[in-house]
Design a protein around this motif. Structure first.
Motif, mmCIF file in Angstrom:
data_model
loop_
_atom_site.group_PDB
_atom_site.id
_atom_site.type_symbol
_atom_site.label_atom_id
_atom_site.label_comp_id
_atom_site.label_asym_id
_atom_site.label_seq_id
_atom_site.Cartn_x
_atom_site.Cartn_y
_atom_site.Cartn_z
ATOM 1 N N VAL A 8 0.866 -1.175 0.000
ATOM 2 C CA VAL A 8 0.000 0.000 0.000
ATOM 3 C C VAL A 8 0.902 1.223 0.000
ATOM 4 O O VAL A 8 1.943 1.232 0.663
ATOM 5 C CB VAL A 8 -0.965 -0.011 1.219
ATOM 6 N N THR A 51 10.437 -5.253 8.244
ATOM 7 C CA THR A 51 8.986 -5.433 8.207
ATOM 8 C C THR A 51 8.564 -6.378 9.331
ATOM 9 O O THR A 51 7.554 -6.146 10.014
ATOM 10 C CB THR A 51 8.554 -5.990 6.834
ATOM 11 N N THR A 71 17.192 -11.885 6.707
ATOM 12 C CA THR A 71 18.124 -11.160 7.558
ATOM 13 C C THR A 71 19.534 -11.639 7.235
ATOM 14 O O THR A 71 19.722 -12.803 6.865
ATOM 15 C CB THR A 71 17.822 -11.390 9.056
#
Ligand SMILES: NC(=O)c1ccc[n+]([C@@H]2O[C@H](COP(=O)([O-])OP(=O)(O)OC[C@H]3O[C@@H](n4cnc5c(N)ncnc54)[C@H](OP(=O)(O)O)[C@@H]3O)[C@@H](O)[C@H]2O)c1
Length: 176
Positions: A8, A51, A71
């Protein structure tokens, strides 16, 4: 493996408000419901560690749903891993996708930030995009992806989600 990216952003193309990772502060109820539907349907969800850090309090882990977090330091997260439900990896996207395809997964929801999205675009792995445009200007913030090359898209569908004009765009990624 079909890979679907969901994001978004604001009309000025920002996916975060500056450094604030709390996207739900500026997104519409209708987009949140759309994203929840995608997450509920997905058996495999991939994100970057930033995130993950932003979302981890909201994540509900359950058998049959695998989340993979990118990661550089998987060992740092070893105590948070849940076999079959939450993994931390420093594989390349291609190696990860090949491994998970072998395990029987055929669809992946990419719900990540600009860095990891960029890795998936650079590897030519993204097939479709669900992009919600909120009728707001955020001014500063992250882009959708930091990829190296121009990515050409074809619009499949546009849906107006509410009276204020939140738009849900569905694209396929041209691969040639
Ligand atoms: N608007 C939206 O739809 C939307 C969607 C998702 C996220 N977001 C927001 O986006 C922000 C995060 O985006 P971001 O781009 O900063 O972060 P990100 O893509 O979520 O994660 C970046 C992290 O991924 C890891 N990483 C990067 N390259 C890697 C590689 N080659 N191998 C292994 N791991 C690698 C690194 O983790 P380590 O530092 O642990 O090594 C890096 O810090 C958050 O604020 C989040 O809320 C917005």
């Amino acid at each position: 493996m079909k890979i679907i990216l969901a994001m978004v952003e604001s009309v000025d193309g920002k996916t975060t408000h500056g450094d604030d990772s709390r996207v739900f502060r500026w997104t519409s109820k209708e987009d949140q419901e759309h994203f929840k539907r995608l997450v509920n349907q997905a058996k495999l969800i991939v994100m970057g560690s930033k995130t993950y850090e932003a979302a981890k309090k909201m994540l509900q882990h359950q058998p049959g749903k695998l989340r993979v977090v990118f990661t550089h330091n998987p060992e740092k997260y070893a105590d948070q891993a849940i076999p079959g439900q939450l993994e931390f990896t420093n594989e390349t996207p291609q190696v990860l996708v090949d491994r998970l395809t072998q395990q029987g997964y055929d669809e992946l929801l990419l719900a990540s930030g600009a860095q990891v999205n960029g890795l998936f675009f650079d590897a030519g792995l993204v097939d479709e995009i669900f992009l919600t445009i909120e009728p707001k200007l955020l001014g500063i913030g992250n882009p959708m992806a930091i990829q190296k090359n121009i990515i050409n898209l074809t619009l499949l569908n546009v849906e107006k989600l509410n009276e204020r004009g939140t738009l849900l765009l569905h694209y396929t990624v041209n691969k040639s």
